[in-house]
Design a protein around this motif. Structure first.
Motif, PDB file in Angstrom:
ATOM      1  N   ALA A   1     -57.238 -27.712  33.914  1.00 27.54           N
ATOM      2  CA  ALA A   1     -56.184 -26.771  33.754  1.00 27.54           C
ATOM      3  C   ALA A   1     -54.986 -26.735  33.002  1.00 27.54           C
ATOM      4  O   ALA A   1     -54.772 -26.441  31.622  1.00 27.54           O
ATOM      5  CB  ALA A   1     -55.168 -26.383  34.927  1.00 27.54           C
ATOM      6  N   HIS A   2     -55.009 -28.685  32.497  1.00 30.15           N
ATOM      7  CA  HIS A   2     -52.953 -28.992  31.549  1.00 30.15           C
ATOM      8  C   HIS A   2     -54.056 -29.151  30.335  1.00 30.15           C
ATOM      9  O   HIS A   2     -54.159 -28.192  28.649  1.00 30.15           O
ATOM     10  CB  HIS A   2     -53.258 -30.117  31.922  1.00 30.15           C
ATOM     11  N   ARG A   3     -54.995 -30.613  29.874  1.00 31.44           N
ATOM     12  CA  ARG A   3     -56.179 -30.705  28.583  1.00 31.44           C
ATOM     13  C   ARG A   3     -56.568 -30.273  27.855  1.00 31.44           C
ATOM     14  O   ARG A   3     -56.612 -29.490  26.783  1.00 31.44           O
ATOM     15  CB  ARG A   3     -56.022 -32.354  28.795  1.00 31.44           C
TER      16      ARG A   3
ATOM     17  N   SER B   1     -54.257 -25.444  28.547  1.00 34.05           N
ATOM     18  CA  SER B   1     -53.271 -25.187  27.791  1.00 34.05           C
ATOM     19  C   SER B   1     -53.092 -25.191  26.940  1.00 34.05           C
ATOM     20  O   SER B   1     -52.812 -25.018  26.292  1.00 34.05           O
ATOM     21  CB  SER B   1     -52.230 -25.688  28.937  1.00 34.05           C
ATOM     22  N   HIS B   2     -53.792 -26.022  26.878  1.00 33.29           N
ATOM     23  CA  HIS B   2     -53.451 -27.316  25.083  1.00 33.29           C
ATOM     24  C   HIS B   2     -54.538 -27.629  24.446  1.00 33.29           C
ATOM     25  O   HIS B   2     -54.536 -28.008  23.359  1.00 33.29           O
ATOM     26  CB  HIS B   2     -53.018 -29.040  25.555  1.00 33.29           C
ATOM     27  N   LYS B   3     -55.814 -27.016  25.062  1.00 31.12           N
ATOM     28  CA  LYS B   3     -56.483 -27.429  23.870  1.00 31.12           C
ATOM     29  C   LYS B   3     -57.541 -28.195  23.047  1.00 31.12           C
ATOM     30  O   LYS B   3     -57.302 -28.338  21.988  1.00 31.12           O
ATOM     31  CB  LYS B   3     -57.137 -25.893  22.518  1.00 31.12           C
TER      32      LYS B   3
ATOM     33  N   ASP C   1     -47.754 -20.598  32.313  1.00 24.23           N
ATOM     34  CA  ASP C   1     -46.216 -21.407  32.745  1.00 24.23           C
ATOM     35  C   ASP C   1     -46.144 -22.830  32.272  1.00 24.23           C
ATOM     36  O   ASP C   1     -44.941 -22.919  31.360  1.00 24.23           O
ATOM     37  CB  ASP C   1     -46.073 -21.540  33.930  1.00 24.23           C
ATOM     38  N   HIS C   2     -47.352 -23.199  31.849  1.00 21.79           N
ATOM     39  CA  HIS C   2     -47.652 -24.459  31.022  1.00 21.79           C
ATOM     40  C   HIS C   2     -47.217 -24.728  30.158  1.00 21.79           C
ATOM     41  O   HIS C   2     -46.317 -25.341  28.998  1.00 21.79           O
ATOM     42  CB  HIS C   2     -48.627 -25.183  31.132  1.00 21.79           C
ATOM     43  N   ARG C   3     -47.567 -23.534  29.292  1.00 16.98           N
ATOM     44  CA  ARG C   3     -47.225 -23.345  27.869  1.00 16.98           C
ATOM     45  C   ARG C   3     -45.690 -23.304  26.982  1.00 16.98           C
ATOM     46  O   ARG C   3     -45.027 -23.520  26.466  1.00 16.98           O
ATOM     47  CB  ARG C   3     -48.412 -22.385  27.185  1.00 16.98           C
TER      48      ARG C   3
ATOM     49  N   HIS D   1     -43.017 -23.373  29.653  1.00 19.09           N
ATOM     50  CA  HIS D   1     -42.874 -25.121  30.140  1.00 19.09           C
ATOM     51  C   HIS D   1     -42.500 -25.627  28.555  1.00 19.09           C
ATOM     52  O   HIS D   1     -41.662 -26.186  28.151  1.00 19.09           O
ATOM     53  CB  HIS D   1     -43.032 -25.579  31.536  1.00 19.09           C
ATOM     54  N   HIS D   2     -43.579 -26.499  27.608  1.00 13.19           N
ATOM     55  CA  HIS D   2     -43.921 -26.655  26.248  1.00 13.19           C
ATOM     56  C   HIS D   2     -42.636 -26.698  24.791  1.00 13.19           C
ATOM     57  O   HIS D   2     -42.387 -26.997  24.276  1.00 13.19           O
ATOM     58  CB  HIS D   2     -45.498 -27.246  25.414  1.00 13.19           C
ATOM     59  N   LYS D   3     -42.959 -24.539  25.158  1.00 12.68           N
ATOM     60  CA  LYS D   3     -42.348 -24.302  24.348  1.00 12.68           C
ATOM     61  C   LYS D   3     -40.454 -24.513  24.158  1.00 12.68           C
ATOM     62  O   LYS D   3     -39.764 -24.303  23.388  1.00 12.68           O
ATOM     63  CB  LYS D   3     -43.004 -23.256  23.775  1.00 12.68           C
TER      64      LYS D   3
ATOM     65  N   TYR E   1     -45.123 -39.140  25.143  1.00 12.56           N
ATOM     66  CA  TYR E   1     -45.917 -39.268  24.213  1.00 12.56           C
ATOM     67  C   TYR E   1     -45.904 -37.869  24.425  1.00 12.56           C
ATOM     68  O   TYR E   1     -46.662 -37.134  23.082  1.00 12.56           O
ATOM     69  CB  TYR E   1     -46.954 -39.685  24.670  1.00 12.56           C
ATOM     70  N   HIS E   2     -46.511 -37.207  25.542  1.00 15.53           N
ATOM     71  CA  HIS E   2     -47.183 -36.311  25.798  1.00 15.53           C
ATOM     72  C   HIS E   2     -46.245 -34.987  25.234  1.00 15.53           C
ATOM     73  O   HIS E   2     -47.023 -33.724  24.307  1.00 15.53           O
ATOM     74  CB  HIS E   2     -47.824 -35.598  27.290  1.00 15.53           C
ATOM     75  N   HIS E   3     -45.708 -35.115  25.257  1.00 13.06           N
ATOM     76  CA  HIS E   3     -44.375 -34.022  25.170  1.00 13.06           C
ATOM     77  C   HIS E   3     -44.534 -33.740  23.457  1.00 13.06           C
ATOM     78  O   HIS E   3     -43.977 -32.558  22.653  1.00 13.06           O
ATOM     79  CB  HIS E   3     -43.231 -33.617  25.789  1.00 13.06           C
TER      80      HIS E   3
END
Ligand SMILES: [Zn+2]
Ligand SMILES: [Zn+2]
Length: 324
Positions: free
Chosen positions: A61-63, A66-68, A98-100, A102-104, A242-244
């Motif tokens: 779901a995450h890497r 969500s982030h491709k 929700d995760h995208r 969250h980052h944006k 780092y991830h953000h």
């Protein structure tokens, strides 16, 4: 980006409140009272499915979704979907949206688990109430076409509930009873409650603890932080400063070995056999430049005063929007 966090409470979702309280009451009971009466094989089974379901969240779901941050062939996608179903979380569509968002819109009203509203809200409180109107309006604008156009994810959406019940509850509970005669009541409490409760909390710590406690070697102006304890519990997702800054890195971290990033070990293994490919990661030069320009000086290798360096913008904004 700069809107202030509103403390106005959205309508409470009582079903979620009650189920989450029940889950934690029975889960804590299991931890306290079933320590000695649980078969040792059930511990190993619980640890195994806990780890695999965690990888479904972090590597799937995450890497991946969500982030491709890498691409996966069909067999690996199916493995990740099964692992994801074992974790018993929301649909992948909801998770990714929700995760995208969250980052944006990190730490604004549009962030579903805005950590400026406190540890409890960021950890689990956000799941106990309706979403803030900003989360809904900004979430509706997120491009989700890659998710809706993927036939494997469409299959998962269609059979979401059946897959969740089967892989998160029936199989984890049944295996100890069938193969080493664990008591059914013990298996239900340890696998259905304790294991599920711990898995959820380890995921939630990334949104709460890793947004509050830790150092910020890559960008001192944001709240996401490097948190080693969270990295261990969440299989490599605690390197959150780092991830953000580099959300498209498939490792979700620069430093730390596989011990602190089991998800990266998993993806690297599947890259070796060709099922994972196009792994994205920034060059060491870019990381160094960003660190020297924006970090808080706690990076073990790069120090602001030790090097002459050129000014570079933080990639945050444009890279967070980059969903190719
Ligand atoms: Zn975050
Ligand atoms: Zn992320």
């Amino acid at each position: 980006m700069g809107s202030s966090p509103k403390l106005s409470l959205q309508p409470i979702i009582w079903l979620n409140v009650i189920s989450l309280i029940l889950l934690h009451l029975v889960g804590v009971y299991g931890i306290l009272f079933l320590v000695t009466s649980t078969h040792w094989k059930t511990y190993i089974w619980g640890y195994t499915i806990g780890t695999l379901s965690g990888i479904g969240i972090t590597g799937g779901a995450h890497r991946l979704w969500s982030h491709k941050a890498y691409k996966a062939k069909t067999p690996l996608k199916i493995i990740l979907l099964i692992f994801y179903s074992m974790a018993g979380q929301n649909t992948i569509y909801d998770w990714v949206r929700d995760h995208r968002v969250h980052h944006k819109y990190t730490e604004t009203d549009a962030d579903p688990h805005n950590s400026k509203r406190g540890f409890f809200f960021a950890h689990v409180g956000w799941l106990m109430q309706r979403k803030h109107p900003e989360v809904l309006s900004k979430g509706a604008l997120i491009d989700m076409s890659d998710i809706t156009n993927d036939p494997i994810l469409e299959f998962h959406r269609k059979y979401f509930t059946i897959l969740k019940i089967l892989f998160c509850f029936i199989i984890p509970v049944a295996v100890p009873c069938i193969f080493w005669k664990e008591k059914l009541s013990c298996s239900i409490i340890t696998m259905g409650f304790v294991r599920y409760m711990l898995g959820l909390n380890f995921t939630w710590l990334v949104n709460s603890a890793a947004h509050i406690w830790g150092n910020k070697p890559y960008d001192k102006k944001i709240n996401p932080s490097e948190n080693k304890s969270v990295a261990i519990l969440s299989l490599g997702e605690g390197w959150h400063n780092y991830h953000h800054v580099f959300p498209w890195d498939y490792k979700a971290a620069e430093l730390g070995d596989y011990t602190f990033n089991i998800t990266t070990a998993f993806i690297d293994f599947f890259a070796k056999i060709g099922w994972a490919y196009d792994l994205k990661t920034p060059s060491p030069e870019l990381i160094k430049k960003i660190t020297l320009n924006h970090g808080d000086g706690t990076h073990p290798k790069y120090h602001q005063d030790s090097d002459h360096h050129e000014e570079v913008p933080c990639p945050n904004e444009e890279e967070n929007l980059k969903q190719d």
